[in-house]
Design a protein around this motif. Structure first.
Motif, short mmCIF file in Angstrom:
data_model
loop_
_atom_site.label_atom_id
_atom_site.label_comp_id
_atom_site.label_asym_id
_atom_site.label_seq_id
_atom_site.Cartn_x
_atom_site.Cartn_y
_atom_site.Cartn_z
N UNK A 35 0.85 -1.18 0.00
CA UNK A 35 0.00 0.00 0.00
C UNK A 35 0.89 1.24 0.00
N UNK A 37 0.54 5.34 1.36
CA UNK A 37 -0.29 6.16 2.23
C UNK A 37 0.07 7.62 2.03
N UNK A 42 -5.50 8.44 2.51
CA UNK A 42 -5.52 7.18 3.22
C UNK A 42 -4.59 6.15 2.60
N UNK A 43 -4.90 4.88 2.80
CA UNK A 43 -4.10 3.80 2.24
C UNK A 43 -4.71 3.35 0.92
N UNK A 44 -3.85 3.21 -0.06
CA UNK A 44 -4.31 2.73 -1.36
C UNK A 44 -3.50 1.52 -1.76
N UNK B 1 -10.02 1.17 -4.27
CA UNK B 1 -11.23 1.92 -3.94
C UNK B 1 -11.46 1.80 -2.45
N UNK B 2 -11.85 2.91 -1.83
CA UNK B 2 -12.02 2.90 -0.39
C UNK B 2 -13.45 2.56 -0.05
N UNK B 88 -8.12 3.37 11.92
CA UNK B 88 -8.68 3.06 10.61
C UNK B 88 -9.64 1.88 10.71
N UNK B 101 -9.07 0.31 3.25
CA UNK B 101 -9.02 1.10 4.47
C UNK B 101 -9.67 2.44 4.25
N UNK B 102 -10.27 2.96 5.31
CA UNK B 102 -10.74 4.33 5.28
C UNK B 102 -9.57 5.29 5.42
N UNK B 103 -9.89 6.59 5.50
CA UNK B 103 -8.84 7.61 5.60
C UNK B 103 -8.41 7.84 7.04
N UNK B 104 -9.13 7.30 7.97
CA UNK B 104 -8.69 7.33 9.35
C UNK B 104 -9.20 8.50 10.17
#
Lengths: 112, 111
Positions: A35, A37, A42-44, B1-2, B88, B101-104
């Motif tokens: 990933x 960040x 966020x995490x991609x 994709x989140x 997260x 994961x979300x953006x936190x």
């Protein structure tokens, strides 16, 4: 204690250079992930691997490739680094029989 | 994709207070996970809640899940300065192999 090791905490590279980021896990996990960040994003997911020599593209694979020749090692390769690849890179692994990830400490890459 | 989105983006409380973070997601799930990230480090798995569970506890952590609202919350009771971190939520991507994961939520606990 089980571990995912990213040996480089910080790395600075020049635009156009080839970059190798290595990730090693000692848990005999089948699945490994890369990933990136970034603030506000966020995490991609870049790439993941569910077995040796197997790889799958994640959400943002462009500009990256991966290698998994051995079960314990998953490498992320930036063929020609660009400034927009400046980021925190996080490696993770997971056993096929469990849900949770174990993350490495991350490598903060700066491309100048 | 989140898949998941945490709320609020940032939270500042004093030691001893409770901290509540929320997560909303879009599609049906089998389970939802929460992770913590200390500044500049990797993420650490905190807790997993399955779709047939409504509430789960682990030490000072309490997680709830409402599948009808597609939302989850993480409650940290009696917060400590050491709880300062980003939190997260994560759900499975369509591939079934990887987590989204979300953006936190960034939590600051001051003494």
């Amino acid at each position: 204690d089980v571990k995912v090791t990213q040996s480089l905490r910080y790395l600075v590279k020049r635009t156009g250079e080839k970059v190798f980021l290595e990730c090693v896990q000692d848990m005999d996990h089948e699945n490994m992930f890369w990933y990136r960040q970034d603030p506000g994003l966020g995490l991609r997911l870049i790439y993941f691997s569910y077995d040796v020599k197997m790889k799958e593209k994640g959400d943002i694979p462009e500009g990256y490739s991966v290698s998994r020749e051995k079960k314990e090692r998953f490498s992320l390769i930036l063929e020609s680094a660009s400034t927009n690849q400046t980021s925190m890179y996080l490696c993770a692994s997971r056993s096929g029989g469990s849900y949770g990830y174990t993350f490495g400490s991350g490598t903060r890459l700066t491309v100048v | 994709s989140q898949q998941g989105e945490e709320d609020p983006q940032a939270l500042s409380i004093q030691e001893g207070e409770n901290a509540t973070m929320n997560c909303s997601y879009k599609t049906s799930i089998n389970n939802l996970q929460w992770y913590r990230q200390n500044s500049g480090r990797g993420l650490v798995h905190l807790i997993l809640i399955r779709s047939n569970e409504r509430e789960k506890h682990s030490g000072r952590l309490r997680v709830t899940l409402d599948t009808s609202k597609k939302s989850s919350s993480l409650l940290i009771t009696a917060s400590r300065a050491a709880d300062t971190a980003s939190y997260f939520c994560a759900t499975w991507a369509n591939s079934g192999y990887a987590l989204n994961f979300g953006k936190g939520t960034s939590l600051l606990v001051t003494p």
